[in-house]
Design an enzyme around this catalytic site. Structure first.
Site, PDB file in Angstrom:
ATOM      1  N   ARG A  46       0.852  -1.195   0.000  1.00  0.00           N
ATOM      2  CA  ARG A  46       0.000   0.000   0.000  1.00  0.00           C
ATOM      3  C   ARG A  46       0.882   1.237   0.000  1.00  0.00           C
ATOM      4  O   ARG A  46       0.606   2.230  -0.659  1.00  0.00           O
ATOM      5  CB  ARG A  46      -0.946   0.008   1.229  1.00  0.00           C
ATOM      6  CG  ARG A  46      -1.680   1.334   1.358  1.00  0.00           C
ATOM      7  CD  ARG A  46      -2.858   1.366   2.336  1.00  0.00           C
ATOM      8  NE  ARG A  46      -2.795   0.421   3.403  1.00  0.00           N
ATOM      9  CZ  ARG A  46      -2.036   0.539   4.490  1.00  0.00           C
ATOM     10  NH1 ARG A  46      -1.271   1.608   4.654  1.00  0.00           N
ATOM     11  NH2 ARG A  46      -2.033  -0.401   5.416  1.00  0.00           N
ATOM     12  N   TYR A  98     -16.985  17.971 -14.090  1.00  0.00           N
ATOM     13  CA  TYR A  98     -17.380  16.567 -14.232  1.00  0.00           C
ATOM     14  C   TYR A  98     -18.397  16.202 -13.142  1.00  0.00           C
ATOM     15  O   TYR A  98     -18.178  16.500 -11.965  1.00  0.00           O
ATOM     16  CB  TYR A  98     -16.119  15.703 -14.133  1.00  0.00           C
ATOM     17  CG  TYR A  98     -16.379  14.223 -14.185  1.00  0.00           C
ATOM     18  CD1 TYR A  98     -16.743  13.600 -15.372  1.00  0.00           C
ATOM     19  CD2 TYR A  98     -16.248  13.432 -13.048  1.00  0.00           C
ATOM     20  CE1 TYR A  98     -16.981  12.249 -15.421  1.00  0.00           C
ATOM     21  CE2 TYR A  98     -16.476  12.073 -13.090  1.00  0.00           C
ATOM     22  CZ  TYR A  98     -16.849  11.483 -14.280  1.00  0.00           C
ATOM     23  OH  TYR A  98     -17.085  10.136 -14.320  1.00  0.00           O
ATOM     24  N   ASP A 170      -8.007  19.935 -13.005  1.00  0.00           N
ATOM     25  CA  ASP A 170      -8.331  18.622 -13.582  1.00  0.00           C
ATOM     26  C   ASP A 170      -7.929  18.680 -15.054  1.00  0.00           C
ATOM     27  O   ASP A 170      -8.579  19.330 -15.866  1.00  0.00           O
ATOM     28  CB  ASP A 170      -9.830  18.340 -13.418  1.00  0.00           C
ATOM     29  CG  ASP A 170     -10.227  16.961 -13.947  1.00  0.00           C
ATOM     30  OD1 ASP A 170      -9.511  16.432 -14.822  1.00  0.00           O
ATOM     31  OD2 ASP A 170     -11.264  16.437 -13.507  1.00  0.00           O
ATOM     32  N   LYS A 195      -8.733   7.831 -18.922  1.00  0.00           N
ATOM     33  CA  LYS A 195      -9.056   8.416 -20.221  1.00  0.00           C
ATOM     34  C   LYS A 195      -7.816   8.389 -21.131  1.00  0.00           C
ATOM     35  O   LYS A 195      -7.398   7.321 -21.527  1.00  0.00           O
ATOM     36  CB  LYS A 195      -9.614   9.826 -20.015  1.00  0.00           C
ATOM     37  CG  LYS A 195     -10.639   9.924 -18.860  1.00  0.00           C
ATOM     38  CD  LYS A 195     -11.935   9.186 -19.124  1.00  0.00           C
ATOM     39  CE  LYS A 195     -12.841   9.034 -17.898  1.00  0.00           C
ATOM     40  NZ  LYS A 195     -13.162  10.233 -17.151  1.00  0.00           N
TER      41      LYS A 195
HETATM   42  C1  LIG Z   1     -13.699  10.535 -15.840  1.00  0.00           C
HETATM   43  C2  LIG Z   1     -13.360  11.845 -15.233  1.00  0.00           C
HETATM   44  C3  LIG Z   1     -13.102  11.956 -13.857  1.00  0.00           C
HETATM   45  C4  LIG Z   1     -13.253  10.791 -12.898  1.00  0.00           C
HETATM   46  O1  LIG Z   1     -12.282   9.814 -13.135  1.00  0.00           O
HETATM   47  P1  LIG Z   1     -12.525   8.240 -12.832  1.00  0.00           P
HETATM   48  O2  LIG Z   1     -11.254   7.643 -13.280  1.00  0.00           O
HETATM   49  O3  LIG Z   1     -13.721   7.827 -13.625  1.00  0.00           O
HETATM   50  O4  LIG Z   1     -12.757   8.131 -11.362  1.00  0.00           O
HETATM   51  C5  LIG Z   1     -12.746  13.200 -13.373  1.00  0.00           C
HETATM   52  N1  LIG Z   1     -12.637  14.281 -14.170  1.00  0.00           N
HETATM   53  C6  LIG Z   1     -12.884  14.212 -15.501  1.00  0.00           C
HETATM   54  C7  LIG Z   1     -12.739  15.430 -16.341  1.00  0.00           C
HETATM   55  C8  LIG Z   1     -13.247  12.992 -16.070  1.00  0.00           C
HETATM   56  O5  LIG Z   1     -13.501  12.932 -17.385  1.00  0.00           O
END
Ligand SMILES: *Cc1c(COP(=O)(O)O)cnc(C)c1O
Length: 380
Positions: A46, A98, A170, A195
């Site tokens: 961890r 998001y 983000d 992504k």
């Molecule tokens: C998908 C997404 C998230 C969340 O990420 P996960 O890996 O699904 O937890 C946060 N911010 C944006 C812009 C996203 O597209």
């Protein structure tokens, strides 16, 4: 070193025990110690895992940060960032962030006394005017989903810094290839590595990149103390994805620009939202802070019924109807009924998220095939 070289080499070394050129998947929970407290830097998985260490070093280099820490998902990474705050603190975030990020702030952290104020962030002066005495964190998402609004990272960071407020960006949509928020003054960068970083729609993973040693110590502590760590196989997959990040994103951006032009020329299309279009309200900011304009775009139809949009979604063959984005394959989605279904219709319409708005995550297939697919779906 150039970005394209860093994706492949930063933090990555051949395995010292075998010479394996690819980072091994260290599928282990613990490490044998020579004696109590005498170990090789790894005690319990961890806290540290060698596959994860390589990925974290690679990501810190790509974002120009001090250190990076990986988590089991993008939202687990966000959870670690919000835990830097205390009860009574307030977060200022964009009103089209998001949905899952908003849900975490609103449904999880609000009950611990951390409140969130949502505002449009396209105008830095409005962000400044919205700061409260207890604002401790400004959460920027740019470009936003699905309206592709742009926030001027440098302007907001400059203003936040003079007030001692942290800024987290983000950077999921832009990727570190197109945009580096730390260079523009951000304290923290978040990625849903699910992504573009992973890029192949086969793993869920998240990252926090820290600009300073002080923040790095805190996030590292939370990573271990809260324990939302990713497994080594997932770290391996993200590492592998990153090696082609620049090539994939280059092609996807090129395809998206051509698709935006095609859609503009189609009689059924009312509006195309793509930061690369000179008519886009955020075009100048995108040009200033991004290397290219990304591969996400949205458009809506002259028809006004949801059914018209549903028919387009049902008609595509290459574009698959699915949530998520950033993979090699192209996806199509309908935010009003999918990702943003929880927003009241009035709120949606106010921000321009109409009933026929269709979102595309453009992949790296041949652009002529993608355009043909959209053409037949729109014409039928
Ligand atoms: C998908 C997404 C998230 C969340 O990420 P996960 O890996 O699904 O937890 C946060 N911010 C944006 C812009 C996203 O597209």
């Amino acid at each position: 070193m150039h970005f394209e070289t860093k994706t492949i080499h930063a933090g990555v070394h051949p395995d010292p025990s075998t010479g394996a050129i690819m980072t091994p998947i260290f599928q282990t929970s613990t490490y044998v110690q020579d004696g109590p407290g005498h170990h090789k830097g790894y005690e319990y998985a961890r806290t540290q895992n060698p596959t994860r260490t390589v990925l974290q070093d690679n990501l810190a280099s790509l974002e120009g940060g001090h250190a990076a820490y990986c988590f089991g998902s993008g939202l687990a990474a966000m959870d670690a960032v919000i835990k830097l705050l205390r009860s009574g603190d307030s977060v200022l975030a964009s009103n089209d962030m998001y949905g899952g990020s908003f849900r975490q702030l609103d449904k999880v952290f609000r009950q611990f006394g951390i409140d969130t104020r949502l505002i449009p962030m396209q105008d830095p002066a409005h962000v400044e005017a919205s700061i409260a005495p207890n604002t401790r964190l400004i959460w920027i998402e740019t470009p936003t989903n699905p309206l592709l609004n742009m926030v001027d990272i440098e302007a907001v960071c400059h203003m936040a810094r003079s007030r001692g407020i942290m800024v987290c960006v983000d950077n999921t949509f832009a990727t570190p290839y197109l945009q580096n928020p730390i260079r523009l003054g951000a304290d923290l960068v978040l990625h849903s590595a699910t992504k573009y970083l992973g890029g192949h729609s086969d793993v869920v993973h998240g990252v926090v990149v820290c600009s300073s040693g002080e923040l790095a110590e805190k996030i590292k502590f939370i990573q271990n103390a809260s324990g939302a760590v990713p497994g080594p196989m997932d770290c391996f997959l993200i590492l592998r994805g990153i090696k082609t990040l620049h090539v994939r994103v280059d092609r996807a951006c090129e395809n998206a620009a051509k698709i935006a032009d095609f859609l503009l020329s189609h009689a059924r299309v009312k509006r195309v939202l793509y930061p690369g279009l000179s008519t886009h309200p955020g075009h100048a900011i995108a040009k200033k802070q991004m290397k290219k304009f990304g591969a996400m775009l949205s458009f809506d139809l002259h028809d006004e019924s949801m059914e018209a949009a549903f028919k387009v979604l049902a008609g595509t063959r290459l574009f698959s109807c699915a949530e998520s984005l950033g993979g090699v394959e192209s996806l199509i989605g309908h935010p009003a009924s999918m990702t943003h279904a929880s927003l009241p219709r009035e709120e949606r319409m106010k921000s321009g998220l109409t009933d026929t708005l269709i979102r595309l995550s453009v992949g790296i297939e041949h652009v002529d095939d993608l355009i043909e697919d959209l053409r037949q779906a729109l014409d039928s």
